[in-house]
Design an enzyme around this catalytic site. Structure first.
Site, PDB file in Angstrom:
ATOM      1  N   ARG A 179       0.702 -33.681   2.955  1.00 46.83           N
ATOM      2  CA  ARG A 179       1.996 -33.824   3.420  1.00 46.83           C
ATOM      3  C   ARG A 179       2.850 -32.376   3.973  1.00 46.83           C
ATOM      4  O   ARG A 179       3.846 -31.975   3.212  1.00 46.83           O
ATOM      5  CB  ARG A 179       2.994 -34.194   2.286  1.00 46.83           C
ATOM      6  CG  ARG A 179       2.566 -35.810   2.015  1.00 46.83           C
ATOM      7  CD  ARG A 179       3.705 -36.582   1.539  1.00 46.83           C
ATOM      8  NE  ARG A 179       3.772 -36.336  -0.007  1.00 46.83           N
ATOM      9  CZ  ARG A 179       4.602 -36.985  -0.948  1.00 46.83           C
ATOM     10  NH1 ARG A 179       5.433 -37.807  -0.257  1.00 46.83           N
ATOM     11  NH2 ARG A 179       4.644 -36.622  -2.145  1.00 46.83           N
ATOM     12  N   CYS A 199       4.348 -34.034  -5.595  1.00 52.35           N
ATOM     13  CA  CYS A 199       3.320 -35.202  -5.802  1.00 52.35           C
ATOM     14  C   CYS A 199       2.033 -34.720  -5.437  1.00 52.35           C
ATOM     15  O   CYS A 199       1.873 -34.012  -4.230  1.00 52.35           O
ATOM     16  CB  CYS A 199       3.644 -36.537  -5.114  1.00 52.35           C
ATOM     17  SG  CYS A 199       4.455 -37.755  -6.387  1.00 52.35           S
ATOM     18  N   LYS A 205      16.026 -43.461  -5.896  1.00 50.34           N
ATOM     19  CA  LYS A 205      15.773 -42.105  -6.005  1.00 50.34           C
ATOM     20  C   LYS A 205      15.488 -41.475  -4.634  1.00 50.34           C
ATOM     21  O   LYS A 205      16.195 -40.395  -4.161  1.00 50.34           O
ATOM     22  CB  LYS A 205      14.626 -41.706  -6.694  1.00 50.34           C
ATOM     23  CG  LYS A 205      13.989 -40.589  -6.561  1.00 50.34           C
ATOM     24  CD  LYS A 205      12.759 -40.271  -7.457  1.00 50.34           C
ATOM     25  CE  LYS A 205      11.354 -40.356  -6.414  1.00 50.34           C
ATOM     26  NZ  LYS A 205      11.132 -38.884  -5.996  1.00 50.34           N
ATOM     27  N   ASN A 206      15.004 -42.361  -3.784  1.00 46.83           N
ATOM     28  CA  ASN A 206      14.597 -41.568  -2.315  1.00 46.83           C
ATOM     29  C   ASN A 206      16.073 -41.466  -1.283  1.00 46.83           C
ATOM     30  O   ASN A 206      15.905 -41.006  -0.308  1.00 46.83           O
ATOM     31  CB  ASN A 206      13.708 -42.530  -1.649  1.00 46.83           C
ATOM     32  CG  ASN A 206      12.317 -42.331  -2.200  1.00 46.83           C
ATOM     33  OD1 ASN A 206      12.152 -41.274  -3.183  1.00 46.83           O
ATOM     34  ND2 ASN A 206      11.396 -43.211  -1.950  1.00 46.83           N
ATOM     35  N   ASP A 225       4.633 -46.639  -1.420  1.00 45.16           N
ATOM     36  CA  ASP A 225       5.031 -46.329  -2.921  1.00 45.16           C
ATOM     37  C   ASP A 225       4.716 -47.987  -3.600  1.00 45.16           C
ATOM     38  O   ASP A 225       5.281 -47.678  -4.691  1.00 45.16           O
ATOM     39  CB  ASP A 225       6.578 -46.013  -2.612  1.00 45.16           C
ATOM     40  CG  ASP A 225       6.693 -44.699  -2.242  1.00 45.16           C
ATOM     41  OD1 ASP A 225       5.843 -43.945  -2.418  1.00 45.16           O
ATOM     42  OD2 ASP A 225       7.754 -44.237  -2.349  1.00 45.16           O
ATOM     43  N   ARG A 227      10.166 -39.218 -13.507  1.00 44.73           N
ATOM     44  CA  ARG A 227      10.843 -38.692 -12.463  1.00 44.73           C
ATOM     45  C   ARG A 227      11.472 -39.694 -11.317  1.00 44.73           C
ATOM     46  O   ARG A 227      12.354 -39.505 -10.495  1.00 44.73           O
ATOM     47  CB  ARG A 227       9.667 -38.335 -11.597  1.00 44.73           C
ATOM     48  CG  ARG A 227       9.412 -36.575 -12.063  1.00 44.73           C
ATOM     49  CD  ARG A 227       8.191 -36.042 -11.073  1.00 44.73           C
ATOM     50  NE  ARG A 227       8.630 -35.842  -9.876  1.00 44.73           N
ATOM     51  CZ  ARG A 227       7.654 -36.265  -8.704  1.00 44.73           C
ATOM     52  NH1 ARG A 227       6.480 -36.545  -8.693  1.00 44.73           N
ATOM     53  NH2 ARG A 227       8.303 -36.214  -7.546  1.00 44.73           N
TER      54      ARG A 227
END
Length: 429
Positions: free
Chosen positions: A131, A126, A22-23, A316, A408
């Protein structure tokens, strides 16, 4: 709202195919805005975040075609997206779209680089810490963009285009590195990014941009050099396997015991996490098909870990490791150094009976022999899967609520786990 019901106690045995990352998939899709030719991406995971980004790109006038299955395709192979940004009709990314996913803010980089203007809402996403986007804005300003914040929108203009520059990040930032990398590809002159993030997903995006005609060297190190080019073209690229998904399933096997092949996984993408699992008593065997994970009979050893940027232990995977350590033989220490406010899963894990105390940025986990099933609630994308890991080993039934967080970031989670013997089902409505 969907929920997941799990009855714990089964060992996991079999094969789990690892999906595309995903990233990496999200910034790769955004990079398609840099060219008027078609970018083809293979192995794109079927996730809620990917679908949301398709909507955001569609708002800019991007055409996306998801190719159907081909003869011989495995059901878990990711989708192939043909992304064409030939005509960008709108350089505004509105609040109602961007607020749902933080990474969508990154569209600001290709829009300002190619269209010389962008108006992008400040992001949502999130709920883990602030951030802020200040480092992203700093990088674009160094490249010559004129930026103001107006009514919750970041408005960027560069009427004469961007110019190469020296960009030194005061702290390692994955999002900042992605944004600087994309913007600099079309800048006039050479850009040098120092204190760049070294994550494998950065390397994957740089590899794809180079296929499109960019001139990037040093991705994967702390110093990246980009020689700007006038135009980027078409390319085809396969998204690398998801190291966070790999680590998550490896920890699930460590938690329940058993023997699972993680098909398509690449050990070099998460060596630090695999080292921690080995220390905890799990047997990790890389092979031609991926990584084999086994824990037969031996208990779980306690560990001491601090999260760190790549190649360190990934933030993560912090919640997943905490779930595993809840049943270790002794006390474990996990220190979170990347994001503040990233221990929201602690109170949910406590509902299983886990003994966890917090001392600033460190969680101390006193292992107990057995967790007990409980109703729990997902709090954010990665933390929610820690509840699944705990539930797989807990006595009795667990109901995980608010699982849209899971959708997600984890493709077909319950299918992959049930194929290996877990008692897990999605309950709709």
């Amino acid at each position: 709202m969907d929920r997941i019901r799990i009855v714990g106690g089964n060992k996991l045995n079999g094969t789990i195919p690892i999906s595309g990352a995903k990233n990496a998939a999200l910034p790769l899709m955004i990079a398609a805005l840099l060219t008027d030719e078609t970018l083809i991406l293979d192995n794109v995971p079927r996730l809620a975040d990917v679908a949301q980004l398709q909507r955001i790109l569609g708002n800019h006038g991007v055409d996306i075609m998801a190719a159907g299955k081909r003869p011989g395709d495995h059901e878990y192979q990711g989708q192939t997206l043909h992304i064409s940004a030939a005509n960008i009709i709108d350089t505004t990314a509105p609040y109602d779209l961007v607020s749902k996913m933080r990474a969508s803010f990154w569209v600001i980089a290709p829009l300002i680089a190619r269209m010389k203007e962008a108006r992008v809402s400040l992001p949502g996403g999130c709920a883990i810490g602030t951030r802020p986007v200040d480092l992203l804005i700093m990088a674009l300003e160094k490249l010559g963009a004129d930026i103001v914040i107006d009514g919750g929108y970041v408005v960027a203009k560069a009427p004469k285009g961007l110019t190469g520059a020296e960009i030194e990040f005061p702290k390692v930032t994955v999002s900042g590195t992605h944004v600087a990398l994309m913007a600099a590809t079309l800048a006039d002159g050479t850009t040098v990014i120092t204190n760049a993030a070294c994550e494998p997903e950065i390397v994957d995006v740089a590899d794809c941009l180079n296929k499109m005609g960019a001139k990037i060297s040093g991705a994967g190190t702390t110093r990246i050099v980009i020689e700007g080019v006038k135009k980027l073209g078409a390319a085809r690229h396969t998204v690398l396997p998801d190291r966070i998904e790999t680590g998550t399933y490896a920890m699930a096997v460590a938690m329940t015991g058993g023997d699972v092949q993680l098909a398509g996984a690449r050990p070099e993408l998460l060596q630090s996490a695999l080292d921690v699992l080995t220390e905890a008593g799990t047997t990790i065997t890389p092979n031609n098909e991926g990584i084999r994970v086994t824990r037969n009979g031996a208990g779980i050893n306690p560990v001491k870990v601090a999260t760190a940027p790549f190649p360190g232990f990934p933030t993560d995977l912090q919640a997943q490791l905490m779930a595993l350590m809840a049943c270790a033989k002794g006390a474990s220490h996990i220190t979170e150094t990347i994001f503040e406010n990233r221990f929201m899963h602690v109170q949910e894990l406590a509902r299983f009976g886990a003994r966890i105390s917090l001392d600033g940025e460190t969680a101390i986990i006193d292992g107990i022999p057995k967790l007990k099933g409980a109703p729990v609630m997902a709090t954010d994308l990665r933390a929610s899967v820690s509840l699944v890991i705990a539930a797989l080993a807990a006595e009795g039934e667990t109901m995980v609520n608010r699982i849209y967080h899971l959708d997600r970031g984890f493709e077909r989670l319950e299918e992959k786990l049930s194929a290996c013997g877990a008692t897990i089902e999605r309950i709709s409505g």
